[in-house]
Design an enzyme around this catalytic site. Sequence first.
Site, PDB file in Angstrom:
ATOM      1  N   GLU A 103       0.821  -1.204   0.000  1.00 25.87           N
ATOM      2  CA  GLU A 103       0.000   0.000   0.000  1.00 25.87           C
ATOM      3  C   GLU A 103       0.864   1.267   0.000  1.00 25.87           C
ATOM      4  O   GLU A 103       0.587   2.210  -0.717  1.00 25.87           O
ATOM      5  CB  GLU A 103      -0.905  -0.019   1.249  1.00 25.87           C
ATOM      6  CG  GLU A 103      -1.802   1.181   1.398  1.00 25.87           C
ATOM      7  CD  GLU A 103      -2.957   1.197   0.401  1.00 25.87           C
ATOM      8  OE1 GLU A 103      -3.352   0.092  -0.044  1.00 25.87           O
ATOM      9  OE2 GLU A 103      -3.431   2.289   0.063  1.00 25.87           O
ATOM     10  N   ASP A 104       1.911   1.269   0.820  1.00 25.86           N
ATOM     11  CA  ASP A 104       2.617   2.528   1.083  1.00 25.86           C
ATOM     12  C   ASP A 104       3.945   2.678   0.346  1.00 25.86           C
ATOM     13  O   ASP A 104       4.560   3.732   0.404  1.00 25.86           O
ATOM     14  CB  ASP A 104       2.915   2.656   2.591  1.00 25.86           C
ATOM     15  CG  ASP A 104       1.644   2.764   3.412  1.00 25.86           C
ATOM     16  OD1 ASP A 104       0.579   2.970   2.809  1.00 25.86           O
ATOM     17  OD2 ASP A 104       1.715   2.632   4.645  1.00 25.86           O
TER      18      ASP A 104
END
Length: 736
Positions: free
Chosen positions: A76-77
């Site tokens: 996600e990051d």
Amino acid sequence: MMRQYELVDRVRHYNPATDEGLLDSAYVYAMKAHGSQTRASGDPYFSHPLEVAAILTDLKLDDATIVAALLHDTIEDTKATKAEIGKKFGKDIATLVEGLTKIKKLDLVSKRAAQAENLRKLLLAIADDVRVLLVKLADRLHNMRTLKFVPEEKRNRIAEETLDIYAPLAGRMGMHDMREELEDLSFRQLQPEVYRSIEQRLAALRERNAGLIKGIEAELTDELARRGIKAKVRGREKKPYSIWKKMERKAVGFEQLSDLYGFRVIVGSIADCYAAVGIVHTKWPFVPGRFKDYISTPKQNDYRSLHTTVVGPGRQRVELQVRTYDMDQVAEYGIAAHAVYKDSERSNGEILPHDSNAYAWLRRTIEMLAEGSSPEEFLEHTKLELFHDQVFCFTPNGRLIALPRKATPIDFAYAVHTDVGNSAIGCKINGQVAPLVSELQTGDEVEIIRGDAKAPPAAWDAIVITGKARAAIRRATRSAVRAQYTGLGRRMVERAFAKASLPFSDEKLQAALPRLARHTGEDLFSSVGRGEIKPEDVLRAIDPEWRGERVTGVKTPKSEGGWFGLRRASSLKFRIPEEKGKEEKPSAIPIRGINGELPVRFAPNGGAVPGDRIVGILNPGEGITIYPIHSPALKEFDDQPERWLDVRWDVEDAEPQRFPAQIAVTAMNEPGSLAQIATVIGEHGGNIDNIRMDGKTADFHRMVIDVEVFDLKHLNAIIAQLRAKKIVSGAERVNG
Ligand code: MN
């Protein structure tokens, strides 16, 4: 920040077969991927996945779970992808990380619809692999531990979500410690004042009872050893949140909470568990009704233990949980205990997570939620939002009945069948006779006792919470009300005939129907009963020459309009209020307050406040008295069903108004205690009307306080604040 070797050490401590190379490369990979990202606290971002992994080492989880924890925020990051992780760490881990990525953005207390969908995703992800939930819970736990760095306005939302969803889920999965810490951290955020006062009092108690836990531990251990049982005894103090829950549930003050300390007795075998309880019961007096055998009947989340409470050393009430080492593992780690060493050799007979009760529950829930509905339907009916608002109960035959939280046995009865609801006169919950207004809990077995009744009391409409029950009750009530009006009208007409010394006959009546614009005698009687036609009008219609005295006529000021014309015929005990043509809630009389248009009073002892479920009791010629449905004073009217009126609060758009309630407070008998109590109530916006002393001992006095509050929430908040006071040993609502 934990170093690479420290993490490996932790894992190796419980899993000698750990793949160190795998852990090392995941550590390095995640650290590089997060690079210079930082958290709200200013710490390097990588400290977060590392802490999450560390929490999971406390649960003694397998390598794949630890690695997934290290990587859980990378897709996600950062630039990391599932493909890359798959190549580096294998498909198993890549799938776990992907599952975590999917549910990462879940914002469960967002809009209800979105919440439902998110929760569905969360449950599906867990159903694929329960380790996803374990990492997610550890992730949430670390976020809760570091909540103070999150912007103020977000904190409450996160804490609420934790308390509503993640903590119950952890509990459902048998992860006791996880649930406890999540609850406690949320509680501290959401009710800081109460939390602090409980903590302060715990600290004071800790000081007063210094050495008590150690002393009891030693005495228990010695006594068991003397009788040949080797046991490990551990005492612990309860957490503020569980103390708070108990104070709320049992309506007792801190001082009366006798079991602030719990002791776990861990022994070698099941036989030793029972033997240990026997020895403890011989040595110390046990508290009746507190022995529970969760070994022969485990809880739904697989928890097994024997529970008992004794008056132990130093006259201290001691709560004991007795279990084997294996049971202790499950009690602490729940489903995580089954996931231990998942990828190494398994010992014989070990329960796999997928075989556990907790997991079976998860599957059932998902099936039930998904059953026969499209995603839209699913959301429309917001079945999922009921997930944590739902109770699951059973018929004596084992049929599962899912109901919204706070549902009553009446709702249960109507959920089974309308006829069952209409004829319900009582019930048994788990074999015990219980009131039909009880609040059902998950797991309750409910048996409805049926009578000859064809129609339910109208007042049930205000008690039930399911649409099905409410619709059925209204249907039945409407025809019952009509029958009542008809009977009433007939009596009024007959009486009018008698007074005029005219023989009453149906033929005469038939002849007069057209003149009164009614089709049937029943129509006519019903109209008379409702007050649309006066009995003397009926006489005049039959005999235009008749000039008798009026039979009805005593009028109260409000008799012309409004809901409740208290016009009273001399022969009649009561008059049923007219039905308003409003579709919704046809027979419920809206109650605003003492300044409303109805002659309304509140229960003389205890009052009633918005938020209470209420009923009205008709006092002929005087008006209505409003009681909370649980008021013991209502018993007096049990055999006069005709005086019960269906009423509801109507305060939504009205000016805020205060309503009367009573609180009984038991406080230490010391100078200034009354002032302190009055201050607490005043500071929290309650208006004291009267204080009455109601019994006194050398150390304590009890007082009954008439207080005016805005609603139930307000009242409960004041009671909670009183209970948190050091000088207060008990505070509860009177007749509430
Ligand atoms: Mn995270």
